[in-house]
Design a protein around this motif. Structure first.
Motif, PDB file in Angstrom:
ATOM      1  N   GLN A 102      42.754  44.932  42.983  1.00 34.57           N
ATOM      2  CA  GLN A 102      44.524  44.478  42.905  1.00 34.57           C
ATOM      3  C   GLN A 102      44.100  43.611  41.229  1.00 34.57           C
ATOM      4  O   GLN A 102      45.275  44.591  40.541  1.00 34.57           O
ATOM      5  CB  GLN A 102      44.145  43.076  43.443  1.00 34.57           C
ATOM      6  CG  GLN A 102      45.097  43.362  44.486  1.00 34.57           C
ATOM      7  CD  GLN A 102      46.415  43.711  44.613  1.00 34.57           C
ATOM      8  OE1 GLN A 102      47.394  43.718  44.247  1.00 34.57           O
ATOM      9  NE2 GLN A 102      46.138  45.561  45.610  1.00 34.57           N
ATOM     10  N   LEU A 103      43.485  43.636  40.394  1.00 31.63           N
ATOM     11  CA  LEU A 103      43.948  43.514  38.689  1.00 31.63           C
ATOM     12  C   LEU A 103      43.683  44.204  38.477  1.00 31.63           C
ATOM     13  O   LEU A 103      43.697  45.293  37.294  1.00 31.63           O
ATOM     14  CB  LEU A 103      42.494  41.975  38.677  1.00 31.63           C
ATOM     15  CG  LEU A 103      42.938  40.817  39.303  1.00 31.63           C
ATOM     16  CD1 LEU A 103      42.079  39.964  38.453  1.00 31.63           C
ATOM     17  CD2 LEU A 103      44.106  40.085  38.855  1.00 31.63           C
ATOM     18  N   GLY A 104      42.708  45.457  38.520  1.00 33.76           N
ATOM     19  CA  GLY A 104      42.756  47.141  38.137  1.00 33.76           C
ATOM     20  C   GLY A 104      42.217  47.080  36.567  1.00 33.76           C
ATOM     21  O   GLY A 104      42.415  47.715  35.734  1.00 33.76           O
ATOM     22  N   GLY A 105      41.283  45.910  36.644  1.00 32.39           N
ATOM     23  CA  GLY A 105      40.888  46.293  35.345  1.00 32.39           C
ATOM     24  C   GLY A 105      40.959  45.012  34.093  1.00 32.39           C
ATOM     25  O   GLY A 105      40.575  45.114  33.044  1.00 32.39           O
ATOM     26  N   ARG A 106      42.170  44.683  34.457  1.00 33.92           N
ATOM     27  CA  ARG A 106      42.484  43.751  33.050  1.00 33.92           C
ATOM     28  C   ARG A 106      41.781  42.486  33.271  1.00 33.92           C
ATOM     29  O   ARG A 106      41.971  42.193  31.330  1.00 33.92           O
ATOM     30  CB  ARG A 106      44.071  42.986  34.083  1.00 33.92           C
ATOM     31  CG  ARG A 106      45.112  43.894  34.272  1.00 33.92           C
ATOM     32  CD  ARG A 106      46.019  43.427  35.485  1.00 33.92           C
ATOM     33  NE  ARG A 106      46.535  41.696  34.970  1.00 33.92           N
ATOM     34  CZ  ARG A 106      47.053  41.065  35.056  1.00 33.92           C
ATOM     35  NH1 ARG A 106      47.344  40.723  36.552  1.00 33.92           N
ATOM     36  NH2 ARG A 106      47.958  40.165  34.919  1.00 33.92           N
ATOM     37  N   VAL A 107      41.323  41.828  33.814  1.00 34.03           N
ATOM     38  CA  VAL A 107      40.376  41.488  33.210  1.00 34.03           C
ATOM     39  C   VAL A 107      38.797  41.677  34.551  1.00 34.03           C
ATOM     40  O   VAL A 107      38.609  42.181  34.871  1.00 34.03           O
ATOM     41  CB  VAL A 107      40.135  39.429  33.667  1.00 34.03           C
ATOM     42  CG1 VAL A 107      41.370  39.118  32.532  1.00 34.03           C
ATOM     43  CG2 VAL A 107      40.207  39.599  35.663  1.00 34.03           C
ATOM     44  N   PRO A 108      37.548  41.141  33.621  1.00 32.85           N
ATOM     45  CA  PRO A 108      35.946  40.876  34.307  1.00 32.85           C
ATOM     46  C   PRO A 108      36.712  40.267  35.506  1.00 32.85           C
ATOM     47  O   PRO A 108      36.966  39.019  35.569  1.00 32.85           O
ATOM     48  CB  PRO A 108      35.345  40.333  33.403  1.00 32.85           C
ATOM     49  CG  PRO A 108      35.751  41.143  32.368  1.00 32.85           C
ATOM     50  CD  PRO A 108      37.237  40.311  32.338  1.00 32.85           C
ATOM     51  N   VAL A 109      36.025  40.744  37.080  1.00 31.25           N
ATOM     52  CA  VAL A 109      35.636  39.933  38.127  1.00 31.25           C
ATOM     53  C   VAL A 109      34.416  39.686  38.536  1.00 31.25           C
ATOM     54  O   VAL A 109      34.184  40.882  38.094  1.00 31.25           O
ATOM     55  CB  VAL A 109      36.521  40.773  39.296  1.00 31.25           C
ATOM     56  CG1 VAL A 109      35.743  40.024  40.598  1.00 31.25           C
ATOM     57  CG2 VAL A 109      37.779  40.731  39.299  1.00 31.25           C
ATOM     58  N   ILE A 110      33.482  39.249  38.408  1.00 33.43           N
ATOM     59  CA  ILE A 110      32.165  38.380  38.191  1.00 33.43           C
ATOM     60  C   ILE A 110      32.420  37.862  39.697  1.00 33.43           C
ATOM     61  O   ILE A 110      31.899  36.694  39.854  1.00 33.43           O
ATOM     62  CB  ILE A 110      31.559  37.257  36.745  1.00 33.43           C
ATOM     63  CG1 ILE A 110      32.230  38.204  35.590  1.00 33.43           C
ATOM     64  CG2 ILE A 110      30.459  37.992  37.382  1.00 33.43           C
ATOM     65  CD1 ILE A 110      32.039  37.294  34.566  1.00 33.43           C
ATOM     66  N   PRO A 111      30.791  38.419  40.745  1.00 37.12           N
ATOM     67  CA  PRO A 111      30.557  37.595  41.578  1.00 37.12           C
ATOM     68  C   PRO A 111      29.341  37.024  41.779  1.00 37.12           C
ATOM     69  O   PRO A 111      28.154  37.582  40.859  1.00 37.12           O
ATOM     70  CB  PRO A 111      30.305  38.649  42.792  1.00 37.12           C
ATOM     71  CG  PRO A 111      30.246  40.185  42.428  1.00 37.12           C
ATOM     72  CD  PRO A 111      31.035  39.851  40.945  1.00 37.12           C
TER      73      PRO A 111
END
Length: 448
Positions: free
Chosen positions: A262-271
């Motif tokens: 959904q965020l499409g690379g706008r920000v890093p998503v870090i699990p």
């Protein structure tokens, strides 16, 4: 904890967030999701207190500030100037029905703002997802067990995202897609039970808190992705960490893949997931890793839960595989020795051992673990004294358990306290030391 004199650059902060460095902090945020377990009337204010308030017994925050970067291995690292904020939630989709196992919240760690930390710029957002709610019984507990047992059937990830299952049940079987509905690049399959839990989490709604306690929050109740959209408009480029323990760790993997899409690379998503079952097959893992190329997958080698839906090497040095649950039933604790000549460790609890013997061979062999961020914690059987202290600390019904029994061993190897100990013992050279305090609701916090 003293406060560091310098503020890290965005690049320094991102490097720390994407590494192992804050692992103990993310486990603490996952553990705080269990606050006021079992009673929805206490959970929202209890979680707010756990994240943002001072423990009157110690005069220290229940959840301390993040350490400043660059202090791996130090017992008392200097704090990064800032404080935690509960920005949205908690929510569980059905507030008060007795099942809080899929509770989700959105927090941030913020620098000092014009008026308070609540209006300061965030260093990161954190999505925390609760694991199994062990305090419940009856229908609510069976709902949680059902999520796990439905893992024999895998359902299409892109079909879920595109709304292709929405017609199969009364109510929603789809998730919010405010940013994109293009599922190209979204591949793979996830467990049916994981899908049902995720749909519940993704559709849970709450107002943005704006730094206020949840019982004072106003405005429209929105889903998590809408809350993040609103906050990222105000604070662009802020990384998003997704954490959870146990069932929450399984859901954190699914949530991270969804947010990255959904965020499409706008920000890093870090699990950052702890004691995790695996939710999907290799194609889903590839999708997950493409959207989340950095993160952590922390598991104890003697913890049953991370073996739930994987295949393992059945015979060391030979090209033979076995379903993880079947292998664990034969090898997990009985192959280990109690300290001080105490003999072989316990078998799995009888009800679990019998269940695995009956249906373990039905688990599909297509489930896979992510390759990125795997952090094995080599488990061991504790001394009876350490086990007794652990059980006494858990309180309630746990205080009466046999410290060398199978039920106690399952709890020891799986619950956060042992994970904290193993992480610091085995990864201190790359970790910041971090300890949070569980909040126990005082009577004045209860809603009338």
């Amino acid at each position: 904890m003293s406060t560091a004199n310098t503020t890290p650059t965005p690049a320094q902060m991102l490097a720390a967030l994407q590494s192992q460095y804050y692992g103990m902090a993310w486990l603490a945020l996952a553990a705080q999701a269990y606050t006021a377990e079992g009673d929805w009337n206490e959970i929202p204010m209890g979680l707010y207190t756990a994240l943002t308030q001072i423990d009157p017994a110690t005069q220290q925050p229940y959840t301390p500030p993040l350490p400043a970067p660059g202090q791996a291995g130090i017992d008392s690292p200097a704090a990064l100037g800032g404080a935690w904020s509960l920005d949205w939630g908690p929510a569980n989709g059905q507030n008060g029905d007795g099942d809080n196992s899929n509770l989700v919240y959105l927090a941030s760690f913020r620098a000092q703002g014009n008026l308070s930390y609540a209006d300061g710029a965030p260093y990161c957002f954190v999505v925390g997802i609760r694991g199994t709610d062990t305090s419940v019984a009856g229908k609510a507990l069976w709902q949680q067990i059902g999520q796990d047992l439905r893992a024999f059937t895998l359902w299409s990830w892109p079909k879920l995202l595109s709304g292709g299952y929405d017609h199969l049940v009364d109510g929603k079987l789809s998730v919010p897609t405010p940013n994109t509905s293009d599922v190209s690049g979204q591949n793979g399959n996830i467990a049916h039970g994981s899908m049902l839990g995720f749909v519940k989490i993704a559709n849970s709604t709450a107002p943005l808190n704006d730094g206020l306690p949840p019982d004072q929050a106003s405005g429209e109740a929105v889903a998590l992705i809408d809350a993040l959209n609103s906050l990222l408009e105000q604070y662009p480029d802020t990384p998003v960490v997704v954490t959870g323990h146990s069932l929450g760790a399984c859901q954190a993997q699914v949530m991270a893949a969804y947010l990255a899409w959904q965020l499409g690379g706008r920000v890093p998503v870090i699990p950052q997931v702890f004691a995790p079952p695996t939710p999907g097959d290799q194609d889903f893992v590839d999708t997950y890793q493409s959207g989340c190329p950095n993160g952590g997958f922390w598991y104890c080698s003697l913890d049953l839960v991370p073996y739930a839906y994987i295949t393992v090497q059945a015979v060391k040095g030979k090209d033979q595989t076995e379903r993880g649950l079947v292998w664990a039933r034969q090898n997990l604790w009985s192959a280990s020795q109690w300290p001080d000549g105490g003999g072989a460790g316990p078998q799995l609890p009888g009800i679990l051992s019998d269940l695995i013997a009956t249906i373990g061979h039905l688990v599909p062999t297509s489930y896979q673990r992510p390759a990125i961020g795997q952090q094995e914690l080599v488990g061991a059987l504790p001394s009876p004294a350490a086990m007794q202290a652990f059980l006494d600390g858990m309180g309630g019904r746990w205080a009466g358990y046999d410290p060398k029994g199978s039920d106690a061993q399952l709890a020891w190897q799986h619950f956060p306290p042992n994970y904290f100990q193993l992480m610091w013992a085995q990864y201190a050279d790359s970790l910041a030391q971090y300890t949070a305090t569980a909040y126990k609701p005082y009577p004045v916090m209860k809603k009338e």
